[in-house]
Motif scaffolding. Structure first.
Motif, PDB file in Angstrom:
ATOM      1  N   ARG A   1     -16.843  18.719  28.215  1.00 53.63           N
ATOM      2  CA  ARG A   1     -17.296  20.090  27.972  1.00 53.63           C
ATOM      3  C   ARG A   1     -16.154  21.013  27.522  1.00 53.63           C
ATOM      4  O   ARG A   1     -15.027  20.880  27.968  1.00 53.63           O
ATOM      5  CB  ARG A   1     -17.911  20.743  29.218  1.00 53.63           C
ATOM      6  CG  ARG A   1     -19.158  20.082  29.746  1.00 53.63           C
ATOM      7  CD  ARG A   1     -19.793  21.011  30.788  1.00 53.63           C
ATOM      8  NE  ARG A   1     -20.967  20.452  31.413  1.00 53.63           N
ATOM      9  CZ  ARG A   1     -22.158  20.353  30.843  1.00 53.63           C
ATOM     10  NH1 ARG A   1     -22.318  20.785  29.602  1.00 53.63           N
ATOM     11  NH2 ARG A   1     -23.171  19.831  31.487  1.00 53.63           N
TER      12      ARG A   1
ATOM     13  N   ILE B   1     -26.521  18.359  27.783  1.00 52.40           N
ATOM     14  CA  ILE B   1     -27.079  18.831  29.061  1.00 52.40           C
ATOM     15  C   ILE B   1     -26.702  17.881  30.199  1.00 52.40           C
ATOM     16  O   ILE B   1     -26.278  16.747  29.953  1.00 52.40           O
ATOM     17  CB  ILE B   1     -28.617  19.020  28.975  1.00 52.40           C
ATOM     18  CG1 ILE B   1     -29.337  17.695  28.706  1.00 52.40           C
ATOM     19  CG2 ILE B   1     -28.969  20.059  27.918  1.00 52.40           C
ATOM     20  CD1 ILE B   1     -30.856  17.837  28.753  1.00 52.40           C
ATOM     21  N   ASP B   2     -26.877  18.363  31.418  1.00 53.30           N
ATOM     22  CA  ASP B   2     -26.537  17.561  32.601  1.00 53.30           C
ATOM     23  C   ASP B   2     -27.333  16.260  32.604  1.00 53.30           C
ATOM     24  O   ASP B   2     -28.561  16.290  32.500  1.00 53.30           O
ATOM     25  CB  ASP B   2     -26.881  18.335  33.879  1.00 53.30           C
ATOM     26  CG  ASP B   2     -26.063  19.592  34.022  1.00 53.30           C
ATOM     27  OD1 ASP B   2     -25.129  19.607  34.820  1.00 53.30           O
ATOM     28  OD2 ASP B   2     -26.382  20.572  33.299  1.00 53.30           O
ATOM     29  N   GLY B   3     -26.631  15.153  32.750  1.00 54.97           N
ATOM     30  CA  GLY B   3     -27.299  13.854  32.797  1.00 54.97           C
ATOM     31  C   GLY B   3     -27.416  13.186  31.443  1.00 54.97           C
ATOM     32  O   GLY B   3     -27.972  12.085  31.335  1.00 54.97           O
TER      33      GLY B   3
ATOM     34  N   GLY C   1     -25.121  11.837  29.694  1.00 53.84           N
ATOM     35  CA  GLY C   1     -24.280  10.644  29.587  1.00 53.84           C
ATOM     36  C   GLY C   1     -22.847  10.915  29.165  1.00 53.84           C
ATOM     37  O   GLY C   1     -22.099   9.968  28.885  1.00 53.84           O
ATOM     38  N   LYS C   2     -22.462  12.195  29.144  1.00 57.08           N
ATOM     39  CA  LYS C   2     -21.109  12.549  28.695  1.00 57.08           C
ATOM     40  C   LYS C   2     -20.018  11.835  29.495  1.00 57.08           C
ATOM     41  O   LYS C   2     -19.161  11.164  28.933  1.00 57.08           O
ATOM     42  CB  LYS C   2     -20.860  14.068  28.866  1.00 57.08           C
ATOM     43  CG  LYS C   2     -21.767  14.944  28.065  1.00 57.08           C
ATOM     44  CD  LYS C   2     -21.492  16.407  28.351  1.00 57.08           C
ATOM     45  CE  LYS C   2     -21.764  16.799  29.787  1.00 57.08           C
ATOM     46  NZ  LYS C   2     -23.169  16.672  30.194  1.00 57.08           N
ATOM     47  N   SER C   3     -20.039  12.034  30.815  1.00 56.99           N
ATOM     48  CA  SER C   3     -18.906  11.562  31.627  1.00 56.99           C
ATOM     49  C   SER C   3     -18.778  10.050  31.586  1.00 56.99           C
ATOM     50  O   SER C   3     -17.657   9.519  31.491  1.00 56.99           O
ATOM     51  CB  SER C   3     -19.052  12.038  33.066  1.00 56.99           C
ATOM     52  OG  SER C   3     -19.154  13.438  33.095  1.00 56.99           O
TER      53      SER C   3
ATOM     54  N   VAL D   1     -29.068   9.463  40.750  1.00 57.09           N
ATOM     55  CA  VAL D   1     -27.714   9.228  41.258  1.00 57.09           C
ATOM     56  C   VAL D   1     -27.079  10.279  42.155  1.00 57.09           C
ATOM     57  O   VAL D   1     -26.152   9.970  42.887  1.00 57.09           O
ATOM     58  CB  VAL D   1     -26.712   8.965  40.106  1.00 57.09           C
ATOM     59  CG1 VAL D   1     -26.942   7.600  39.500  1.00 57.09           C
ATOM     60  CG2 VAL D   1     -26.782  10.055  39.052  1.00 57.09           C
TER      61      VAL D   1
ATOM     62  N   GLY E   1     -31.779   5.642  24.781  1.00 55.42           N
ATOM     63  CA  GLY E   1     -31.481   4.222  24.605  1.00 55.42           C
ATOM     64  C   GLY E   1     -30.531   3.728  25.689  1.00 55.42           C
ATOM     65  O   GLY E   1     -30.137   4.489  26.581  1.00 55.42           O
ATOM     66  N   SER E   2     -30.182   2.461  25.585  1.00 58.36           N
ATOM     67  CA  SER E   2     -29.355   1.835  26.622  1.00 58.36           C
ATOM     68  C   SER E   2     -27.916   2.358  26.555  1.00 58.36           C
ATOM     69  O   SER E   2     -27.484   2.904  25.538  1.00 58.36           O
ATOM     70  CB  SER E   2     -29.344   0.321  26.430  1.00 58.36           C
ATOM     71  OG  SER E   2     -28.605   0.004  25.266  1.00 58.36           O
ATOM     72  N   ARG E   3     -27.197   2.149  27.631  1.00 58.69           N
ATOM     73  CA  ARG E   3     -25.777   2.527  27.650  1.00 58.69           C
ATOM     74  C   ARG E   3     -25.033   1.853  26.503  1.00 58.69           C
ATOM     75  O   ARG E   3     -24.166   2.452  25.871  1.00 58.69           O
ATOM     76  CB  ARG E   3     -25.142   2.103  28.972  1.00 58.69           C
ATOM     77  CG  ARG E   3     -25.601   2.920  30.168  1.00 58.69           C
ATOM     78  CD  ARG E   3     -24.986   2.347  31.435  1.00 58.69           C
ATOM     79  NE  ARG E   3     -25.276   3.125  32.622  1.00 58.69           N
ATOM     80  CZ  ARG E   3     -26.407   3.057  33.317  1.00 58.69           C
ATOM     81  NH1 ARG E   3     -27.382   2.250  32.941  1.00 58.69           N
ATOM     82  NH2 ARG E   3     -26.576   3.811  34.398  1.00 58.69           N
TER      83      ARG E   3
HETATM   84  N1  LIG Z   1     -27.829   5.245  28.119  1.00 58.58           N
HETATM   85  C1  LIG Z   1     -28.066   5.377  29.435  1.00 58.58           C
HETATM   86  N2  LIG Z   1     -29.159   4.841  29.984  1.00 58.58           N
HETATM   87  C2  LIG Z   1     -29.407   4.975  31.301  1.00 58.58           C
HETATM   88  N3  LIG Z   1     -28.633   5.644  32.164  1.00 58.58           N
HETATM   89  C3  LIG Z   1     -27.533   6.207  31.670  1.00 58.58           C
HETATM   90  C4  LIG Z   1     -27.188   6.113  30.290  1.00 58.58           C
HETATM   91  N4  LIG Z   1     -26.040   6.781  30.096  1.00 58.58           N
HETATM   92  C5  LIG Z   1     -25.684   7.264  31.291  1.00 58.58           C
HETATM   93  N5  LIG Z   1     -26.569   6.913  32.239  1.00 58.58           N
HETATM   94  C6  LIG Z   1     -26.527   7.254  33.664  1.00 58.58           C
HETATM   95  O1  LIG Z   1     -27.069   8.557  33.786  1.00 58.58           O
HETATM   96  C7  LIG Z   1     -26.375   9.267  34.805  1.00 58.58           C
HETATM   97  C8  LIG Z   1     -25.840  10.557  34.209  1.00 58.58           C
HETATM   98  O2  LIG Z   1     -24.814  10.231  33.292  1.00 58.58           O
HETATM   99  P1  LIG Z   1     -23.459  11.066  33.232  1.00 58.58           P
HETATM  100  O3  LIG Z   1     -23.017  11.422  34.604  1.00 58.58           O
HETATM  101  O4  LIG Z   1     -22.524  10.347  32.342  1.00 58.58           O
HETATM  102  O5  LIG Z   1     -24.015  12.373  32.511  1.00 58.58           O
HETATM  103  P2  LIG Z   1     -23.277  13.744  32.205  1.00 58.58           P
HETATM  104  O6  LIG Z   1     -23.723  14.128  30.846  1.00 58.58           O
HETATM  105  O7  LIG Z   1     -21.835  13.608  32.437  1.00 58.58           O
HETATM  106  O8  LIG Z   1     -23.928  14.728  33.260  1.00 58.58           O
HETATM  107  P3  LIG Z   1     -23.275  16.059  33.933  1.00 58.58           P
HETATM  108  O9  LIG Z   1     -23.248  17.099  32.850  1.00 58.58           O
HETATM  109  O10 LIG Z   1     -24.233  16.430  34.988  1.00 58.58           O
HETATM  110  O11 LIG Z   1     -21.914  15.684  34.435  1.00 58.58           O
HETATM  111  C9  LIG Z   1     -25.272   8.346  35.331  1.00 58.58           C
HETATM  112  O12 LIG Z   1     -25.742   7.705  36.485  1.00 58.58           O
HETATM  113  C10 LIG Z   1     -25.119   7.350  34.207  1.00 58.58           C
HETATM  114  O13 LIG Z   1     -24.665   6.083  34.668  1.00 58.58           O
END
Ligand SMILES: Nc1ncnc2c1ncn2[C@@H]1O[C@H](COP(=O)(O)OP(=O)(O)OP(=O)(O)O)[C@@H](O)[C@H]1O
Ligand SMILES: [Mg+2]
Length: 212
Positions: free
Chosen positions: A101, A19-21, A23-25, A154, A193-195
């Motif tokens: 995706r 899902i959006d957010g 952490g994929k990208s 963000v 969890g953490s990055r």
């Molecule tokens: N483990 C983590 N803990 C805290 N913040 C994180 C973590 N992983 C990613 N983030 C932060 O969360 C935000 C969303 O991450 P990211 O853009 O990678 O998600 P995404 O899955 O690609 O979302 P989208 O589908 O909307 O593109 C970014 O600001 C990223 O730095």
């Protein structure tokens, strides 16, 4: 990889889902860097998008209000162009393709999220992909409330990101269902969890394939 007499070995195709957010990208960037550091020729791409035409369709899909079947057709049109012009040639040349995706997102967002007919999606998947699927799908699984908190920290939301939590619950459940249907290709990655922890888990999943 080019073998004897010009024959080539097919490259690997990896998709990142969630899902959006989730952490994929951000983690995809690390995966690409990690693979390149191990000597692999990597194509980094995304859906909808990846070619000039598909990126134009992406803009429409993300920002224009439209009926769900229209959206499905645009997403699969973008995918067709992306496959023919970028993904298939790269795989045929032995390159590794890492895609933010792919079709699981159509089942999750257009299907479970917006109510598109799963049979229509399955038919389009057959027509457009002609059997092509990722070799590995990393599913970044995060509860919708945690993903929302990461997103709002963000950026301004697009058309999908403005949806409520029940929408993302349905999307998440659809990913779980896709994972059940294709266990050999799917790896669920705990995205809480953490990055650093998530990056470590991702590397473990990549190493576990034995491909690198
Ligand atoms: N483990 C983590 N803990 C805290 N913040 C994180 C973590 N992983 C990613 N983030 C932060 O969360 C935000 C969303 O991450 P990211 O853009 O990678 O998600 P995404 O899955 O690609 O979302 P989208 O589908 O909307 O593109 C970014 O600001 C990223 O730095
Ligand atoms: Mg992203």
């Amino acid at each position: 990889m080019t073998g004897v007499q010009g024959s080539t070995v097919q490259g690997r195709f990896i998709s990142f889902e969630g899902i959006d957010g989730a952490g994929k990208s951000s983690h995809l960037e690390h995966a690409v860097a990690w693979l390149r550091a191990r000597g692999h020729d990597v194509v980094q791409t995304r859906e909808p998008g990846g070619t000039v035409l598909a990126e134009r369709l992406r803009e429409l899909v993300l920002h224009e209000p439209m009926d769900v079947l229209t959206e499905v057709l645009l997403v699969f049109a973008a995918r067709r162009d992306h496959l023919l012009r970028q993904i298939e040639p790269a795989l045929a040349a032995g390159r590794t393709v890492v895609c933010d995706r792919f079709t699981d997102a159509s089942f999750a967002y257009q299907g479970a999220g917006r109510g598109a007919d799963a049979a229509v999606l399955a038919q389009l998947e057959l027509w457009v992909q002609q059997g092509r699927q990722p070799d590995l799908t990393l599913w970044f699984d995060l509860p919708p409330d945690e993903a929302a908190a990461r997103r709002t920290a963000v950026r301004a939301p697009d058309r999908f990101e403005r949806q409520d939590e029940s929408f993302f619950e349905r999307v998440r459940e659809a990913y779980a269902e896709r994972a059940r249907l294709a266990p050999a290709r799917f790896r669920r990655l705990e995205a809480r969890g953490s990055r650093e922890q998530v990056r470590q888990r991702m590397q473990e999943h990549l190493l576990a394939t034995g491909w690198w």
